[in-house]
Motif scaffolding. Structure first.
Motif, PDB file in Angstrom:
ATOM      1  N   ALA A  22       9.462 -20.870  35.747  1.00 22.91           N
ATOM      2  CA  ALA A  22       8.489 -19.781  35.875  1.00 22.91           C
ATOM      3  C   ALA A  22       8.597 -18.827  34.683  1.00 22.91           C
ATOM      4  CB  ALA A  22       8.714 -19.034  37.185  1.00 22.91           C
ATOM      5  N   LEU A  23       9.804 -18.398  34.366  1.00 23.04           N
ATOM      6  CA  LEU A  23       9.990 -17.380  33.325  1.00 23.04           C
ATOM      7  C   LEU A  23       9.688 -17.922  31.930  1.00 23.04           C
ATOM      8  CD1 LEU A  23      13.156 -15.793  34.910  1.00 23.04           C
ATOM      9  CD2 LEU A  23      11.053 -14.538  34.359  1.00 23.04           C
ATOM     10  N   ASP A  24      10.063 -19.185  31.662  1.00 16.73           N
ATOM     11  CA  ASP A  24       9.774 -19.760  30.342  1.00 16.73           C
ATOM     12  C   ASP A  24       8.266 -19.805  30.111  1.00 16.73           C
ATOM     13  OD1 ASP A  24      12.471 -20.041  30.016  1.00 16.73           O
ATOM     14  OD2 ASP A  24      12.509 -22.219  30.266  1.00 16.73           O
ATOM     15  N   GLY A  25       7.503 -20.057  31.175  1.00 11.89           N
ATOM     16  CA  GLY A  25       6.048 -20.048  31.045  1.00 11.89           C
ATOM     17  C   GLY A  25       5.552 -18.690  30.571  1.00 11.89           C
ATOM     18  N   LEU A  26       6.057 -17.634  31.172  1.00  8.79           N
ATOM     19  CA  LEU A  26       5.627 -16.280  30.808  1.00  8.79           C
ATOM     20  C   LEU A  26       6.078 -15.907  29.394  1.00  8.79           C
ATOM     21  CD1 LEU A  26       6.370 -14.440  34.201  1.00  8.79           C
ATOM     22  CD2 LEU A  26       4.139 -15.190  33.329  1.00  8.79           C
ATOM     23  N   PHE A  27       7.306 -16.275  29.027  1.00  9.37           N
ATOM     24  CA  PHE A  27       7.811 -15.887  27.706  1.00  9.37           C
ATOM     25  C   PHE A  27       7.186 -16.707  26.574  1.00  9.37           C
ATOM     26  CE2 PHE A  27      10.763 -13.459  30.170  1.00  9.37           C
ATOM     27  CZ  PHE A  27      10.978 -12.349  29.370  1.00  9.37           C
ATOM     28  N   ARG A  74      12.037  -7.969  34.121  1.00 11.42           N
ATOM     29  CA  ARG A  74      11.888  -6.603  33.624  1.00 11.42           C
ATOM     30  C   ARG A  74      11.503  -6.591  32.152  1.00 11.42           C
ATOM     31  NH1 ARG A  74      15.789  -5.073  37.573  1.00 11.42           N
ATOM     32  NH2 ARG A  74      17.483  -5.832  36.296  1.00 11.42           N
ATOM     33  N   GLU A  75      12.067  -7.545  31.385  1.00 11.33           N
ATOM     34  CA  GLU A  75      11.718  -7.639  29.957  1.00 11.33           C
ATOM     35  C   GLU A  75      10.228  -7.965  29.812  1.00 11.33           C
ATOM     36  OE1 GLU A  75      14.283 -10.353  27.748  1.00 11.33           O
ATOM     37  OE2 GLU A  75      12.863 -10.288  26.057  1.00 11.33           O
ATOM     38  N   PHE A  76       9.734  -8.886  30.625  1.00 15.95           N
ATOM     39  CA  PHE A  76       8.308  -9.217  30.633  1.00 15.95           C
ATOM     40  C   PHE A  76       7.478  -7.986  31.008  1.00 15.95           C
ATOM     41  CE2 PHE A  76       4.485 -10.685  32.922  1.00 15.95           C
ATOM     42  CZ  PHE A  76       3.890 -11.442  31.931  1.00 15.95           C
ATOM     43  N   ASP A  77       7.906  -7.272  32.044  1.00 14.20           N
ATOM     44  CA  ASP A  77       7.196  -6.062  32.481  1.00 14.20           C
ATOM     45  C   ASP A  77       7.135  -5.009  31.371  1.00 14.20           C
ATOM     46  OD1 ASP A  77       6.826  -7.212  34.937  1.00 14.20           O
ATOM     47  OD2 ASP A  77       8.395  -6.073  35.968  1.00 14.20           O
ATOM     48  N   ARG A  78       8.242  -4.888  30.606  1.00  8.90           N
ATOM     49  CA  ARG A  78       8.246  -3.908  29.507  1.00  8.90           C
ATOM     50  C   ARG A  78       7.223  -4.289  28.441  1.00  8.90           C
ATOM     51  NH1 ARG A  78      13.903  -3.700  30.593  1.00  8.90           N
ATOM     52  NH2 ARG A  78      14.343  -5.328  29.052  1.00  8.90           N
ATOM     53  N   PHE A  79       7.094  -5.592  28.180  1.00  6.84           N
ATOM     54  CA  PHE A  79       6.102  -6.060  27.212  1.00  6.84           C
ATOM     55  C   PHE A  79       4.694  -5.670  27.676  1.00  6.84           C
ATOM     56  CE2 PHE A  79       2.971  -9.038  25.639  1.00  6.84           C
ATOM     57  CZ  PHE A  79       3.290  -9.153  24.287  1.00  6.84           C
ATOM     58  N   THR A 104      20.188 -12.057  39.225  1.00  5.12           N
ATOM     59  CA  THR A 104      20.230 -10.844  38.400  1.00  5.12           C
ATOM     60  C   THR A 104      19.672 -11.132  37.003  1.00  5.12           C
ATOM     61  OG1 THR A 104      22.219 -10.209  39.592  1.00  5.12           O
ATOM     62  CG2 THR A 104      21.750  -8.991  37.585  1.00  5.12           C
ATOM     63  N   ARG A 105      20.049 -12.284  36.449  1.00  4.23           N
ATOM     64  CA  ARG A 105      19.552 -12.670  35.128  1.00  4.23           C
ATOM     65  C   ARG A 105      18.030 -12.845  35.165  1.00  4.23           C
ATOM     66  NH1 ARG A 105      18.898 -17.518  32.169  1.00  4.23           N
ATOM     67  NH2 ARG A 105      19.308 -18.682  34.071  1.00  4.23           N
ATOM     68  N   ALA A 106      17.522 -13.464  36.220  1.00  5.88           N
ATOM     69  CA  ALA A 106      16.068 -13.657  36.348  1.00  5.88           C
ATOM     70  C   ALA A 106      15.361 -12.315  36.465  1.00  5.88           C
ATOM     71  CB  ALA A 106      15.763 -14.543  37.557  1.00  5.88           C
ATOM     72  N   LEU A 107      15.922 -11.398  37.237  1.00  3.65           N
ATOM     73  CA  LEU A 107      15.308 -10.072  37.383  1.00  3.65           C
ATOM     74  C   LEU A 107      15.303  -9.350  36.037  1.00  3.65           C
ATOM     75  CD1 LEU A 107      16.544  -8.618  40.803  1.00  3.65           C
ATOM     76  CD2 LEU A 107      14.323  -9.609  40.222  1.00  3.65           C
TER      77      LEU A 107
END
Lengths: 191, 191
Positions: free
Chosen positions: B61-66, B122-127, B115-118
């Motif tokens: 999921a996260l790699d898709g967003l990044f 948060r990094e995505f949210d900051r972007f 915790t790492r996923a959260l």
């Protein structure tokens, strides 16, 4: 010293906190006894059972929504005005009854109590959906979004507040409701 | 007859289904073995452990967003245009990787993997938040909604799709993205 007493309201308030912290499925009667500060055997004096307690928690959330849609402001006047009022009130109920609504939003129908709550949620959704269709029929909502999809996105936006809202800081219920109404009815873009 | 084999992708695809059905906390290694059709002892040949499997699910999921926000279309051009592109792509990723995103949205930080996923969320949210602020600074977003609140509501709307979307029926990812962009940027109301 007199033993600490619990009225039904304080039992419910403590239980809903435990349900949100541990998840309903992850909560045992022992967890509830510990949170209430009573022995495991004394818990049954306060609570017939976990599922019955869940039923009461869900009713607090659902009764708020159903009282709202029984209000004349939900049934009298132009559909788009009623819809805006209902969205505003939904944000207020979510903020006022946050822990109860959070439990409701996580229900997946794993027991008769959950199934009944889902059935009431669907009844509420049908009311909203009819209101959106009526406002679209009046020509007040853009015709290029399907009313069912609009309903889902509208309440998806409202319900998403439960994921992050913290009562102690940030926007009040009124400011939140203003922002939700502006975003969903008028959009973020400067015209 | 040769025993049914599993490559890492099929293990992941089956595991993410079990996580969504039973909840991550409610899933045992035995549940995973049963779903994979292997014995309880053979499961460790396929999977070092449940948490490591969760890590891989969350990374999908996260790699898709990044990958998306590393695309030049997320960093070149007017901020509101980039923001709209990012919202559209987020809907597409959510639909394409639905079961993986659903697990991500339910993570609460109960383990180092969570915790790492959260932290990545948060990094995505900051972007996104920076992009919203930039678009507001350009005068393209209405000034009367706080940019942080706009960001939360915007992605609250997108993420709420995961609660009800069923790939087999209803709107395609493109139709959904169109509806989300219309509602959030232009609003439901007929001007």
């Amino acid at each position: 010293m007199k033993r600490r007493g619990h009225d039904p309201e304080s039992v419910l308030r403590i239980a809903v906190g435990v349900f949100n912290e541990r998840g309903y499925d992850g909560t045992s009667m022992e967890d509830l006894a510990r949170a209430l500060g009573v022995t495991k055997s004394a818990i049954y004096y306060h609570v017939p059972g976990k599922e019955q307690l869940l039923g009461r928690v869900l009713d607090v959330a659902l009764d708020g929504l159903f009282t709202m849609i029984a209000d004349p402001r939900a049934s009298t006047g132009r559909a788009i005005t009623r819809l805006e009022w209902v969205v505003r009130q939904s944000v207020t109920i979510l903020v006022d009854r946050l822990p109860y609504v959070k439990v409701l939003l996580r229900v997946h129908g794993n027991s008769p109590t959950e199934t009944r709550a889902l059935e009431r949620r669907r009844e509420f959704d049908r009311f909203i959906s009819a209101l959106v269709k009526e406002a679209a029929g009046d020509g007040d909502l853009r015709p290029d979004i399907d009313p069912s999809l609009a309903t889902r996105l509208l309440f998806g936006t409202v319900n998403s507040i439960a994921e992050w809202y913290q009562p102690a800081r940030g926007a009040s219920a009124d400011q939140l409701a203003d922002a939700v109404l502006k975003l969903t009815f008028n959009g973020l873009r400067v015209p």
